[in-house]
Design a protein around this motif. Structure first.
Motif, PDB file in Angstrom:
ATOM      1  N   CYS A 295      64.872  24.560  68.810  1.00 13.46           N
ATOM      2  CA  CYS A 295      63.792  24.735  67.840  1.00 13.46           C
ATOM      3  C   CYS A 295      63.747  26.214  67.422  1.00 13.46           C
ATOM      4  CB  CYS A 295      62.467  24.247  68.422  1.00 13.46           C
ATOM      5  SG  CYS A 295      61.847  25.211  69.801  1.00 13.46           S
ATOM      6  N   PRO A 296      63.036  26.539  66.355  1.00  9.53           N
ATOM      7  CA  PRO A 296      62.994  27.940  65.911  1.00  9.53           C
ATOM      8  C   PRO A 296      62.473  28.847  67.035  1.00  9.53           C
ATOM      9  CG  PRO A 296      62.046  26.487  64.252  1.00  9.53           C
ATOM     10  CD  PRO A 296      62.269  25.648  65.468  1.00  9.53           C
ATOM     11  N   PRO A 297      62.904  30.126  67.025  1.00 15.96           N
ATOM     12  CA  PRO A 297      62.570  31.043  68.125  1.00 15.96           C
ATOM     13  C   PRO A 297      61.067  31.241  68.338  1.00 15.96           C
ATOM     14  CG  PRO A 297      64.117  32.065  66.579  1.00 15.96           C
ATOM     15  CD  PRO A 297      63.783  30.733  66.020  1.00 15.96           C
ATOM     16  N   ASN A 298      60.294  31.026  67.288  1.00 15.73           N
ATOM     17  CA  ASN A 298      58.846  31.229  67.446  1.00 15.73           C
ATOM     18  C   ASN A 298      58.111  29.964  67.908  1.00 15.73           C
ATOM     19  OD1 ASN A 298      59.365  29.882  65.074  1.00 15.73           O
ATOM     20  ND2 ASN A 298      57.718  30.851  63.911  1.00 15.73           N
ATOM     21  N   ARG A 299      58.890  28.910  68.259  1.00 12.80           N
ATOM     22  CA  ARG A 299      58.268  27.670  68.746  1.00 12.80           C
ATOM     23  C   ARG A 299      58.672  27.436  70.198  1.00 12.80           C
ATOM     24  NH1 ARG A 299      55.415  25.012  64.558  1.00 12.80           N
ATOM     25  NH2 ARG A 299      54.866  23.807  66.412  1.00 12.80           N
ATOM     26  N   THR A 300      57.951  26.577  70.884  1.00 16.51           N
ATOM     27  CA  THR A 300      58.279  26.259  72.277  1.00 16.51           C
ATOM     28  C   THR A 300      58.597  24.773  72.353  1.00 16.51           C
ATOM     29  OG1 THR A 300      56.741  27.950  72.980  1.00 16.51           O
ATOM     30  CG2 THR A 300      57.411  26.359  74.645  1.00 16.51           C
ATOM     31  N   ASN A 301      59.729  24.462  73.001  1.00 15.10           N
ATOM     32  CA  ASN A 301      60.177  23.063  73.009  1.00 15.10           C
ATOM     33  C   ASN A 301      59.123  22.091  73.540  1.00 15.10           C
ATOM     34  OD1 ASN A 301      60.529  24.072  75.607  1.00 15.10           O
ATOM     35  ND2 ASN A 301      62.703  23.574  75.735  1.00 15.10           N
ATOM     36  N   ASN A 302      58.426  22.455  74.624  1.00 14.77           N
ATOM     37  CA  ASN A 302      57.533  21.467  75.238  1.00 14.77           C
ATOM     38  C   ASN A 302      56.313  21.137  74.379  1.00 14.77           C
ATOM     39  OD1 ASN A 302      59.166  20.712  77.313  1.00 14.77           O
ATOM     40  ND2 ASN A 302      58.448  22.320  78.685  1.00 14.77           N
ATOM     41  N   VAL A 303      55.927  22.072  73.532  1.00 18.88           N
ATOM     42  CA  VAL A 303      54.837  21.788  72.595  1.00 18.88           C
ATOM     43  C   VAL A 303      55.303  20.726  71.590  1.00 18.88           C
ATOM     44  CG1 VAL A 303      53.381  22.788  70.787  1.00 18.88           C
ATOM     45  CG2 VAL A 303      53.894  24.114  72.871  1.00 18.88           C
ATOM     46  N   LEU A 304      56.534  20.879  71.120  1.00 17.84           N
ATOM     47  CA  LEU A 304      57.077  19.913  70.152  1.00 17.84           C
ATOM     48  C   LEU A 304      57.314  18.549  70.815  1.00 17.84           C
ATOM     49  CD1 LEU A 304      59.520  22.340  68.349  1.00 17.84           C
ATOM     50  CD2 LEU A 304      57.448  21.320  67.391  1.00 17.84           C
ATOM     51  N   ILE A 305      57.713  18.570  72.086  1.00 19.89           N
ATOM     52  CA  ILE A 305      57.950  17.311  72.791  1.00 19.89           C
ATOM     53  C   ILE A 305      56.622  16.554  72.960  1.00 19.89           C
ATOM     54  CG2 ILE A 305      58.618  16.386  75.067  1.00 19.89           C
ATOM     55  CD1 ILE A 305      60.894  18.542  74.988  1.00 19.89           C
ATOM     56  N   ASP A 306      55.540  17.287  73.239  1.00 23.79           N
ATOM     57  CA  ASP A 306      54.208  16.655  73.328  1.00 23.79           C
ATOM     58  C   ASP A 306      53.820  16.056  71.980  1.00 23.79           C
ATOM     59  OD1 ASP A 306      54.033  17.384  75.943  1.00 23.79           O
ATOM     60  OD2 ASP A 306      52.736  19.131  75.605  1.00 23.79           O
ATOM     61  N   LEU A 307      54.126  16.798  70.930  1.00 21.93           N
ATOM     62  CA  LEU A 307      53.786  16.320  69.589  1.00 21.93           C
ATOM     63  C   LEU A 307      54.565  15.030  69.247  1.00 21.93           C
ATOM     64  CD1 LEU A 307      53.346  18.601  66.635  1.00 21.93           C
ATOM     65  CD2 LEU A 307      55.156  16.913  66.399  1.00 21.93           C
ATOM     66  N   LEU A 308      55.834  14.994  69.644  1.00 19.30           N
ATOM     67  CA  LEU A 308      56.616  13.770  69.413  1.00 19.30           C
ATOM     68  C   LEU A 308      56.032  12.615  70.223  1.00 19.30           C
ATOM     69  CD1 LEU A 308      60.342  15.037  69.446  1.00 19.30           C
ATOM     70  CD2 LEU A 308      58.987  14.342  67.462  1.00 19.30           C
ATOM     71  N   ARG A 309      55.616  12.913  71.451  1.00 21.94           N
ATOM     72  CA  ARG A 309      55.074  11.851  72.304  1.00 21.94           C
ATOM     73  C   ARG A 309      53.859  11.203  71.660  1.00 21.94           C
ATOM     74  NH1 ARG A 309      53.838  14.560  76.688  1.00 21.94           N
ATOM     75  NH2 ARG A 309      56.004  14.612  77.369  1.00 21.94           N
ATOM     76  N   GLY A 312      54.798   8.481  69.574  1.00 26.68           N
ATOM     77  CA  GLY A 312      55.546   7.393  70.212  1.00 26.68           C
ATOM     78  C   GLY A 312      57.024   7.675  70.407  1.00 26.68           C
ATOM     79  N   ILE A 313      57.409   8.960  70.276  1.00 28.53           N
ATOM     80  CA  ILE A 313      58.831   9.316  70.389  1.00 28.53           C
ATOM     81  C   ILE A 313      59.033  10.129  71.671  1.00 28.53           C
ATOM     82  CG2 ILE A 313      60.718  10.653  69.351  1.00 28.53           C
ATOM     83  CD1 ILE A 313      59.218  10.074  66.620  1.00 28.53           C
ATOM     84  N   GLU A 314      59.999   9.687  72.470  1.00 28.14           N
ATOM     85  CA  GLU A 314      60.241  10.354  73.751  1.00 28.14           C
ATOM     86  C   GLU A 314      61.444  11.295  73.638  1.00 28.14           C
ATOM     87  OE1 GLU A 314      61.260   9.120  78.380  1.00 28.14           O
ATOM     88  OE2 GLU A 314      61.453   7.643  76.789  1.00 28.14           O
ATOM     89  N   ALA A 315      61.210  12.588  73.818  1.00 28.98           N
ATOM     90  CA  ALA A 315      62.301  13.576  73.821  1.00 28.98           C
ATOM     91  C   ALA A 315      62.258  14.338  75.142  1.00 28.98           C
ATOM     92  CB  ALA A 315      62.147  14.526  72.638  1.00 28.98           C
ATOM     93  N   ARG A 316      63.315  15.103  75.426  1.00 21.03           N
ATOM     94  CA  ARG A 316      63.386  15.831  76.697  1.00 21.03           C
ATOM     95  C   ARG A 316      63.765  17.277  76.449  1.00 21.03           C
ATOM     96  NH1 ARG A 316      64.636  11.746  80.762  1.00 21.03           N
ATOM     97  NH2 ARG A 316      63.048  10.183  80.302  1.00 21.03           N
ATOM     98  N   SER A 317      63.678  18.071  77.497  1.00 18.51           N
ATOM     99  CA  SER A 317      64.108  19.479  77.389  1.00 18.51           C
ATOM    100  C   SER A 317      65.030  19.800  78.554  1.00 18.51           C
ATOM    101  CB  SER A 317      62.904  20.420  77.379  1.00 18.51           C
ATOM    102  OG  SER A 317      62.045  20.124  78.474  1.00 18.51           O
ATOM    103  N   TYR A 318      66.248  19.294  78.496  1.00 11.67           N
ATOM    104  CA  TYR A 318      67.274  19.688  79.473  1.00 11.67           C
ATOM    105  C   TYR A 318      67.917  20.976  78.982  1.00 11.67           C
ATOM    106  CZ  TYR A 318      67.144  14.859  81.224  1.00 11.67           C
ATOM    107  OH  TYR A 318      66.767  13.663  81.741  1.00 11.67           O
ATOM    108  N   PHE A 319      68.089  22.037  79.741  1.00 11.39           N
ATOM    109  CA  PHE A 319      67.693  22.142  81.129  1.00 11.39           C
ATOM    110  C   PHE A 319      66.557  23.149  81.198  1.00 11.39           C
ATOM    111  CE2 PHE A 319      72.171  21.009  81.002  1.00 11.39           C
ATOM    112  CZ  PHE A 319      72.157  19.857  81.770  1.00 11.39           C
ATOM    113  N   PHE A 320      65.357  22.650  81.106  1.00 10.05           N
ATOM    114  CA  PHE A 320      64.162  23.464  81.281  1.00 10.05           C
ATOM    115  C   PHE A 320      63.347  22.847  82.397  1.00 10.05           C
ATOM    116  CE2 PHE A 320      59.690  24.329  80.662  1.00 10.05           C
ATOM    117  CZ  PHE A 320      59.671  25.702  80.535  1.00 10.05           C
TER     118      PHE A 320
END
Ligand SMILES: *Cc1c(COP(=O)(O)O)cnc(C)c1O
Length: 374
Positions: A295-309, A312-320
């Motif tokens: 994701c863009p440098p000013n964003r955090t993956n886990n925030v976007l993963i929560d938003l996808l959830r 109804g969309i399940e994403a992951r953050s390997y390897f975090f």
């Protein structure tokens, strides 16, 4: 709301392997490198490795890594150099071989170990380095020339190619021709999924013979244990499923390549690459186990993963978190790991499974684009 899971393994069905199971009933051989296992090894070698070198099955890739490290490591060495941006099986396998992982930073473009940092560290550690374990990140195809020369000049290199079975460049399977051990996983979640299983390939036939012996309690021909062994054998039942998977593997690869093209098209058309989303740089053709982006440098993956959830969309953050940030590994030495930590905080693995439709892919990207607009 349609739910889109992260993975939905699509292993071959009973109908496809029944004929192989019938052979087990007839042979009454259930393990110990039996006929289905031998047939599978022979076919993989011919169909994917141009009959160059040899390979052995193992009951999973973690055991394959342990056998490979144990059989090749330099005696008296202390460290196994490897990326921290990997699955915990990589450092765990080294620890089971009595070594300490030494974590090396990765490159920003292909997310594989930074070879200049690796070379500097090898020079500094000298005889304390026991081996290098390089990971082909997310099943990518990477250039193995430095690793080949290291291995040939006495610094053993093991390739963790857990997700790379099927990846190819210049028409050859990733790993083909490499003289150190290349370890592939056949876990249900990988591109060549059979449940549990793995393979170790090398262009060095003697090395594979040693690995096969070590994988069978270190037994010599007269069943006397002559080397540090364990039980790493694949059962004939698993080999039956592996053979049926081989029968349809070309189609499985095409399906996965199509899904990756849909992702890249959708992200291009939605302007995500212009908005600083990044794809992994890779060589050759990679029938991806998962599709991963930064994701863009000013964003955090886990925030976007929560938003996808929420959609109804399940994403992951390997390897975090990366390995050096996990309790089992946090005491080990490492190089600077700025790139690892930066990528680990930005990586998102998107849903990837064979029955996904183009609409599913677009639904994922629409949701991401909505979340990262502005
Ligand atoms: C899946 C994986 C493994 C472990 O494979 P198993 O067959 O489940 O033991 C090891 N390393 C990496 C990088 C993996 O992705």
């Amino acid at each position: 709301m349609k739910r889109i899971p992260f993975l939905k393994p699509n292993l071959v069905r009973k109908k496809a392997y029944q004929k192989y199971l019938a052979q087990i009933d007839a042979s009454r051989l259930y393990s110990n490198y039996g006929p289905l296992n031998s047939l599978f090894e022979r076919r993989v070698l011919e169909e994917y490795f141009r009959s160059e070198g040899d390979l052995t099955t193992v009951n999973n890739a973690t055991i394959g890594l342990m056998l490979a490290i144990s059989q090749t490591k330099r005696r008296g060495g202390r460290y196994a150099l490897m990326p921290s941006f990997t699955f915990p099986a990589t450092p765990l396998a080294a620890m089971w071989c009595g070594l300490e992982p030494y974590f090396i930073d990765i490159r920003a473009d292909d997310w594989c170990m930074d070879e200049s940092v690796l070379t500097e560290t090898l020079d500094r550690l000298g005889s304390q380095a026991a081996c290098v374990v390089a990971y082909a990140t997310f099943g990518t195809c990477m250039d193995l020339s430095l690793y080949e020369s290291l291995h040939r000049t006495g610094m053993p290199v093991i390739i963790d190619a857990a997700s790379s079975f099927g990846a190819s460049s210049d028409g050859g399977m990733f790993g083909c021709g490499f003289s150190g051990p290349v370890v592939y996983s056949l876990h249900a979640t990988k591109t060549f999924g059979i449940g549990e299983g793995g393979m170790v390939y090398s262009s060095d036939r003697d090395l594979i013979r040693n690995l096969r012996q070590a994988g069978n309690f270190g037994f010599s021909a007269d069943r006397v244990s002559v080397t540090l062994g364990l039980n790493g054998k694949l059962s004939e039942y698993a080999a039956a499923i592996a053979l049926a998977t081989l029968d349809v593997f070309q189609e499985k690869m095409q399906t996965r390549l199509q899904i990756s093209r849909w992702y890249v098209d959708a992200m291009t058309q939605k302007g995500l690459f212009d908005a600083n989303w990044v794809e992994q740089k890779t060589l050759g053709t990679v029938p991806r186990q998962v599709n991963s982006f930064l994701c863009p440098p000013n964003r955090t993956n886990n925030v976007l993963i929560d938003l996808l959830r929420e959609k109804g969309i399940e994403a992951r953050s390997y390897f975090f978190p990366a390995c050096h940030q996990q309790k089992t590994f946090e005491m080990f030495q490492h190089s600077g790991l700025e790139t690892t930590e930066g990528i680990s905080a930005r990586v998102i693995n998107l849903p990837t499974w064979e029955e996904m439709s183009k609409d599913d892919v677009w639904a994922v990207i629409d949701a991401l684009a909505g979340g990262t607009a502005k």
